[in-house]
Design a protein around this motif. Structure first.
Motif, PDB file in Angstrom:
ATOM      1  N   SER A  91       0.876  -1.166   0.000  1.00 18.33           N
ATOM      2  CA  SER A  91       0.000   0.000   0.000  1.00 18.33           C
ATOM      3  C   SER A  91       0.912   1.215   0.000  1.00 18.33           C
ATOM      4  O   SER A  91       1.591   1.485   0.991  1.00 18.33           O
ATOM      5  CB  SER A  91      -0.900  -0.007   1.240  1.00 18.33           C
ATOM      6  OG  SER A  91      -1.706   1.155   1.283  1.00 18.33           O
ATOM      7  N   GLU A  93       2.849   4.994  -0.318  1.00 16.03           N
ATOM      8  CA  GLU A  93       2.752   6.325   0.262  1.00 16.03           C
ATOM      9  C   GLU A  93       1.842   7.192  -0.606  1.00 16.03           C
ATOM     10  O   GLU A  93       1.844   7.083  -1.829  1.00 16.03           O
ATOM     11  CB  GLU A  93       4.144   6.946   0.345  1.00 16.03           C
ATOM     12  CG  GLU A  93       4.197   8.290   1.043  1.00 16.03           C
ATOM     13  CD  GLU A  93       5.619   8.840   1.113  1.00 16.03           C
ATOM     14  OE1 GLU A  93       5.798   9.883   1.742  1.00 16.03           O
ATOM     15  OE2 GLU A  93       6.533   8.217   0.538  1.00 16.03           O
ATOM     16  N   GLU A  94       1.032   8.029   0.024  1.00 17.48           N
ATOM     17  CA  GLU A  94       0.081   8.918  -0.656  1.00 17.48           C
ATOM     18  C   GLU A  94      -0.988   8.150  -1.427  1.00 17.48           C
ATOM     19  O   GLU A  94      -1.638   8.676  -2.323  1.00 17.48           O
ATOM     20  CB  GLU A  94       0.809   9.915  -1.567  1.00 17.48           C
ATOM     21  CG  GLU A  94       1.735  10.833  -0.776  1.00 17.48           C
ATOM     22  CD  GLU A  94       2.433  11.865  -1.656  1.00 17.48           C
ATOM     23  OE1 GLU A  94       2.373  11.738  -2.891  1.00 17.48           O
ATOM     24  OE2 GLU A  94       3.039  12.790  -1.084  1.00 17.48           O
ATOM     25  N   ARG A  95      -1.141   6.859  -1.130  1.00 15.14           N
ATOM     26  CA  ARG A  95      -2.286   6.036  -1.507  1.00 15.14           C
ATOM     27  C   ARG A  95      -2.363   5.668  -2.989  1.00 15.14           C
ATOM     28  O   ARG A  95      -2.524   4.516  -3.341  1.00 15.14           O
ATOM     29  CB  ARG A  95      -3.588   6.696  -1.031  1.00 15.14           C
ATOM     30  CG  ARG A  95      -3.557   6.912   0.480  1.00 15.14           C
ATOM     31  CD  ARG A  95      -4.763   7.613   0.991  1.00 15.14           C
ATOM     32  NE  ARG A  95      -4.728   9.051   0.888  1.00 15.14           N
ATOM     33  CZ  ARG A  95      -4.141   9.846   1.783  1.00 15.14           C
ATOM     34  NH1 ARG A  95      -3.522   9.332   2.816  1.00 15.14           N
ATOM     35  NH2 ARG A  95      -4.176  11.153   1.644  1.00 15.14           N
ATOM     36  N   GLN A 150      -9.650   6.973   1.408  1.00 12.12           N
ATOM     37  CA  GLN A 150      -8.713   6.578   0.352  1.00 12.12           C
ATOM     38  C   GLN A 150      -7.618   5.668   0.913  1.00 12.12           C
ATOM     39  O   GLN A 150      -7.167   4.739   0.238  1.00 12.12           O
ATOM     40  CB  GLN A 150      -8.092   7.810  -0.302  1.00 12.12           C
ATOM     41  CG  GLN A 150      -9.056   8.573  -1.190  1.00 12.12           C
ATOM     42  CD  GLN A 150      -8.374   9.685  -1.974  1.00 12.12           C
ATOM     43  OE1 GLN A 150      -7.159   9.764  -2.042  1.00 12.12           O
ATOM     44  NE2 GLN A 150      -9.177  10.546  -2.578  1.00 12.12           N
ATOM     45  N   GLN A 151      -7.186   5.940   2.143  1.00 11.28           N
ATOM     46  CA  GLN A 151      -6.178   5.064   2.750  1.00 11.28           C
ATOM     47  C   GLN A 151      -6.738   3.673   2.982  1.00 11.28           C
ATOM     48  O   GLN A 151      -6.068   2.669   2.732  1.00 11.28           O
ATOM     49  CB  GLN A 151      -5.683   5.655   4.065  1.00 11.28           C
ATOM     50  CG  GLN A 151      -4.546   4.864   4.695  1.00 11.28           C
ATOM     51  CD  GLN A 151      -3.323   4.822   3.813  1.00 11.28           C
ATOM     52  OE1 GLN A 151      -2.666   5.827   3.605  1.00 11.28           O
ATOM     53  NE2 GLN A 151      -3.022   3.659   3.263  1.00 11.28           N
ATOM     54  N   PRO A 171       0.876   4.926   6.344  1.00 10.13           N
ATOM     55  CA  PRO A 171      -0.588   4.819   6.285  1.00 10.13           C
ATOM     56  C   PRO A 171      -1.342   5.962   6.950  1.00 10.13           C
ATOM     57  O   PRO A 171      -2.519   6.171   6.651  1.00 10.13           O
ATOM     58  CB  PRO A 171      -0.869   3.484   6.989  1.00 10.13           C
ATOM     59  CG  PRO A 171       0.323   3.239   7.837  1.00 10.13           C
ATOM     60  CD  PRO A 171       1.480   3.813   7.081  1.00 10.13           C
ATOM     61  N   SER A 172      -0.691   6.721   7.863  1.00 10.08           N
ATOM     62  CA  SER A 172      -1.420   7.817   8.516  1.00 10.08           C
ATOM     63  C   SER A 172      -1.098   9.179   7.910  1.00 10.08           C
ATOM     64  O   SER A 172      -1.559  10.200   8.421  1.00 10.08           O
ATOM     65  CB  SER A 172      -1.118   7.842  10.020  1.00 10.08           C
ATOM     66  OG  SER A 172       0.181   8.340  10.282  1.00 10.08           O
ATOM     67  N   VAL A 183      -7.253   3.720  11.152  1.00 15.75           N
ATOM     68  CA  VAL A 183      -6.412   2.982  10.211  1.00 15.75           C
ATOM     69  C   VAL A 183      -5.501   2.020  10.976  1.00 15.75           C
ATOM     70  O   VAL A 183      -5.334   0.854  10.582  1.00 15.75           O
ATOM     71  CB  VAL A 183      -5.595   3.946   9.328  1.00 15.75           C
ATOM     72  CG1 VAL A 183      -4.501   3.198   8.573  1.00 15.75           C
ATOM     73  CG2 VAL A 183      -6.514   4.664   8.343  1.00 15.75           C
ATOM     74  N   GLU A 201       6.292   4.384   8.959  1.00 11.67           N
ATOM     75  CA  GLU A 201       5.348   5.334   9.544  1.00 11.67           C
ATOM     76  C   GLU A 201       6.096   6.466  10.240  1.00 11.67           C
ATOM     77  O   GLU A 201       6.992   6.226  11.057  1.00 11.67           O
ATOM     78  CB  GLU A 201       4.437   4.605  10.539  1.00 11.67           C
ATOM     79  CG  GLU A 201       3.512   5.484  11.343  1.00 11.67           C
ATOM     80  CD  GLU A 201       2.587   6.330  10.489  1.00 11.67           C
ATOM     81  OE1 GLU A 201       2.415   7.514  10.838  1.00 11.67           O
ATOM     82  OE2 GLU A 201       2.052   5.808   9.491  1.00 11.67           O
TER      83      GLU A 201
END
Length: 244
Positions: A91, A93-95, A150-151, A171-172, A183, A201
């Motif tokens: 997953s 970064e920035e989705r 979106q995350q 993820p945050s 999340v 993270e």
């Protein structure tokens, strides 16, 4: 490392990994291990090499030296689609969801290696069970979702390949504290269900409360490896490498 961990072969093992962007070196001999079922965090300041490490594992960057072994197999430099097929999903970064596609269409893309439509639908149903908000918005365009939604979609899309190892990159990032907590509740649930997680993270507290162990990165190198509880109780180390 615990006796249980020592008795089990690592699921993921990086040994003396060197990676660069063009002629610029980004990783300088990174070595780490992740046991089956663990959640491990990579922490450090921006630009320390954490995300680069995930990109190398997922095949987006090729090592210039060293090895990446997954389930005992060297995957360094392997094509990303083959790595997904072996059981690793990321997953990013920035989705990077597809904004003009629906939630459902984004999820289906995550199962592109699966040839059974019945299996794809079963996986979608599992994602909706884990993320009820996505089920409510299944026909909504991904670009109209909130950052937290979106995350969730990005994580759900990664889970559509049913990975053995899930790579989570920030993820945050950009989320409110409340949404970040939601999340990370999901991250803990994924871990409890047996998926191994390697987590990058920036929020150190979130990372260390979700992970059992952590590697501290500085300028492309691993400078410390500790149990998470030990790191949370070592403010001098956190201040030295993370600025507090």
């Amino acid at each position: 490392m615990s006796t249980v961990q020592a008795a089990t072969a690592p699921l993921l093992e990086l040994d003396n990994l060197h990676v660069g962007y063009g002629k610029t070196a980004a990783l300088h001999g990174v070595s780490l291990r992740v046991q089956p079922g663990e959640t491990v965090a990579l922490i450090g300041a921006n630009g320390a090499g954490k995300s680069t490490t995930l990109r190398a594992i997922s095949g987006l960057l090729k090592p210039t030296r060293g090895s990446i072994r997954f389930n005992g197999r060297d995957i360094g430099g392997m094509a990303p689609d083959r790595i997904v097929g072996l059981g690793i999903a990321q997953s990013p970064e920035e989705r990077h969801v597809w904004p003009s596609m629906t939630v459902y269409e984004n999820l289906v893309l995550g199962a592109y290696l699966c040839r059974s439509q019945a299996t794809v639908q079963q996986r979608v149903a599992k994602v909706y069970e884990r993320f009820p908000r996505l089920k409510e918005r299944h026909q909504q365009l991904a670009g109209t979702l909130s950052g937290g939604e979106q995350q969730m979609l990005a994580i759900g899309r990664a889970l559509m390949s049913e990975p053995v190892l899930l790579l989570l990159d920030e993820p945050s990032l950009g989320l409110s504290p409340k949404m970040a907590d939601e999340v990370f509740d999901v991250v803990r649930e994924i871990s409890r269900q047996g998926v191994t997680v390697l987590l990058v993270e920036q929020n150190v507290h979130n990372a260390l409360t979700a992970a059992s162990r952590a590697y501290v990165f500085e300028t492309g190198r691993v400078v410390a490896e500790r149990e998470s509880a030990g790191l949370l109780g070592d403010p001098e180390l956190l201040t030295a490498y993370l600025g507090g």
